[in-house]
Design an enzyme around this catalytic site. Structure first.
Site, PDB file in Angstrom:
ATOM      1  N   TYR A   1      -2.389 -10.217 -20.795  1.00 29.95           N
ATOM      2  CA  TYR A   1      -2.196  -9.470 -19.553  1.00 29.95           C
ATOM      3  C   TYR A   1      -3.507  -8.834 -19.118  1.00 29.95           C
ATOM      4  O   TYR A   1      -4.129  -8.082 -19.869  1.00 29.95           O
ATOM      5  CB  TYR A   1      -1.132  -8.384 -19.735  1.00 29.95           C
ATOM      6  CG  TYR A   1       0.288  -8.891 -19.871  1.00 29.95           C
ATOM      7  CD1 TYR A   1       0.608 -10.228 -19.682  1.00 29.95           C
ATOM      8  CD2 TYR A   1       1.322  -8.013 -20.193  1.00 29.95           C
ATOM      9  CE1 TYR A   1       1.910 -10.675 -19.802  1.00 29.95           C
ATOM     10  CE2 TYR A   1       2.630  -8.461 -20.320  1.00 29.95           C
ATOM     11  CZ  TYR A   1       2.913  -9.792 -20.132  1.00 29.95           C
ATOM     12  OH  TYR A   1       4.209 -10.242 -20.267  1.00 29.95           O
TER      13      TYR A   1
ATOM     14  N   SER B   1      11.087 -10.214 -15.299  1.00 27.49           N
ATOM     15  CA  SER B   1      11.267 -10.502 -13.871  1.00 27.49           C
ATOM     16  C   SER B   1      12.690 -10.220 -13.404  1.00 27.49           C
ATOM     17  O   SER B   1      13.324 -11.052 -12.753  1.00 27.49           O
ATOM     18  CB  SER B   1      10.899 -11.956 -13.550  1.00 27.49           C
ATOM     19  OG  SER B   1      10.788 -12.159 -12.157  1.00 27.49           O
TER      20      SER B   1
ATOM     21  N   LEU C   1      13.734  -8.519 -11.029  1.00 27.13           N
ATOM     22  CA  LEU C   1      13.854  -8.460  -9.571  1.00 27.13           C
ATOM     23  C   LEU C   1      13.321  -9.730  -8.907  1.00 27.13           C
ATOM     24  O   LEU C   1      13.098  -9.762  -7.698  1.00 27.13           O
ATOM     25  CB  LEU C   1      13.111  -7.228  -9.033  1.00 27.13           C
ATOM     26  CG  LEU C   1      13.633  -5.881  -9.550  1.00 27.13           C
ATOM     27  CD1 LEU C   1      12.806  -4.727  -8.984  1.00 27.13           C
ATOM     28  CD2 LEU C   1      15.105  -5.703  -9.214  1.00 27.13           C
ATOM     29  N   ALA C   2      13.128 -10.778  -9.701  1.00 23.77           N
ATOM     30  CA  ALA C   2      12.722 -12.093  -9.186  1.00 23.77           C
ATOM     31  C   ALA C   2      11.461 -12.002  -8.334  1.00 23.77           C
ATOM     32  O   ALA C   2      11.396 -12.541  -7.227  1.00 23.77           O
ATOM     33  CB  ALA C   2      13.862 -12.732  -8.387  1.00 23.77           C
ATOM     34  N   GLY C   3      10.456 -11.310  -8.873  1.00 26.91           N
ATOM     35  CA  GLY C   3       9.194 -11.220  -8.158  1.00 26.91           C
ATOM     36  C   GLY C   3       9.287 -10.480  -6.844  1.00 26.91           C
ATOM     37  O   GLY C   3       8.497 -10.729  -5.925  1.00 26.91           O
ATOM     38  N   GLY C   4      10.236  -9.556  -6.730  1.00 30.08           N
ATOM     39  CA  GLY C   4      10.381  -8.753  -5.515  1.00 30.08           C
ATOM     40  C   GLY C   4      11.468  -9.228  -4.576  1.00 30.08           C
ATOM     41  O   GLY C   4      11.868  -8.498  -3.659  1.00 30.08           O
TER      42      GLY C   4
END
Length: 344
Positions: free
Chosen positions: A53, A208, A210-213
């Site tokens: 990261y 993830s 929130l599925a990338g927003g």
């Protein structure tokens, strides 16, 4: 904050974990430390990172925060990191070999400024390294006091089962968790992986959520992403990713359902998506990722959101992944069922 056991271990972790992939990339050090302070003050105790990261900077930022707060603060936390992918160009600086894993683990310990990593996760499957070599290396690391538990990330059901069964049959330390992508738009793990996790007595740490927003409600059918969003800040890649997911009617069906439930419970769409995920089978802790302190605070507030059975069913129905074909769905269930009344 709710606490749950870390798989079949006796360690308790908060149901919300702090993901730190943004540290050193989208969030500077001061902002990262502010997130850590906010998370801990809310009762969170599971901090998840990885050596890759932000080019190792995420681990270093966490290490400096831990050093500034002392041994007592470190003892109250469950620190999780991962190894597998390269952090430099050496031909042995990747994979799950004894050589690379040992060196990667030692480097993570130095950056995190800690003597032991609570949960060390292999970041993905390595088809070139014998599984026995990987699992034995992790068992040796635990016996040496470098790690307390280990887990898997991005493994399929057969890979997970093979690793777990190898460890248990050899008398080695077995994995306690799997970290997969899982959210209302990505439910593929429900086909087999969730059952494999449950069979092994492991826990899920979804990334993830929130599925990338997408599940924050920030995107709409008629307005392409722009500005302060991951898709909007990288127009070329953002539009490609937006177009692909936007073209699926299921995407908008899910988003509409999330917005509807959010309106009825007085919560944000993101909080509804997180609340749904917290209630899924085998989920131990949902990994929150945030670029800003305000985003993190909004996600942490999910602890006050309660969904009714009817609302959960509405979200289930809208996001149904459609596992209808053999060997799944009714046809597969009929083949696998065992009746005692003479039926097949």
């Amino acid at each position: 904050m709710e606490y749950r056991l870390l798989g079949r271990s006796g360690a308790a972790v908060s149901s919300l974990a702090l993901g730190t992939m943004t540290f050193g990339r989208e969030t500077d050090e001061a902002g990262s430390h502010a997130q850590l302070d906010e998370y801990v003050s809310a009762g969170g105790n599971l901090v998840d990172t990885a050596d890759v990261y932000s080019g190792t900077e995420s681990e270093s930022i966490i290490g400096r925060w831990l050093a500034a707060r002392g041994a007592a603060a470190r003892d109250d936390l469950v620190i999780a990191t991962k190894g597998r992918f390269p952090t430099h160009g050496d031909p042995n600086a990747l994979g799950l070999s004894r050589k690379h894993l040992t060196q990667a683990l030692d480097a993570s310990l130095r950056r995190l400024q800690t003597e032991t990593i609570d949960l060390y996760q292999v970041h993905a499957w390595d088809a070139l390294t014998p599984l026995e070599e990987t699992v034995r290396t992790l068992d040796d690391a635990a016996r040496a006091g470098k790690i307390r538990y280990w887990g898997l990330s991005n493994y399929t059901a057969w890979q997970l089962t093979k690793a777990h069964d190898l460890a248990t049959t050899r008398g080695w330390l077995a994995p306690v968790t799997l970290q997969p992508q899982y959210n209302l738009l990505v439910r593929g793990i429900e086909a087999e992986i969730v059952a494999a996790v449950q069979d092994a007595g492991m826990g899920l740490l979804p990334w993830s959520p929130l599925a990338g927003g997408w599940l924050t409600g920030k995107y709409s059918r008629d307005e392409p992403p722009a500005g302060a969003s991951r898709l909007g800040e990288d127009p070329e890649r953002g539009m490609e990713a937006y177009a692909k997911r936007s073209a699926q009617e299921r995407t908008w069906r899910v988003i509409d359902a999330v917005r509807s439930v959010a309106d009825s419970v007085g919560a944000t769409p993101a909080q509804v998506a997180l609340a749904w995920l917290l209630g899924r089978p085998a989920v131990t802790s949902v990994i929150l990722g945030a670029r800003t302190l305000e985003q993190l605070r909004g996600s942490l507030a999910v602890v006050d959101v309660v969904l009714s059975d009817e609302q959960v069913r509405a979200l289930d129905d809208a996001s149904d992944p459609g596992f209808d074909d053999y060997p799944y769905g009714p046809a597969g269930e009929n083949q696998r069922s065992r009746r005692i009344d003479g039926g097949r």
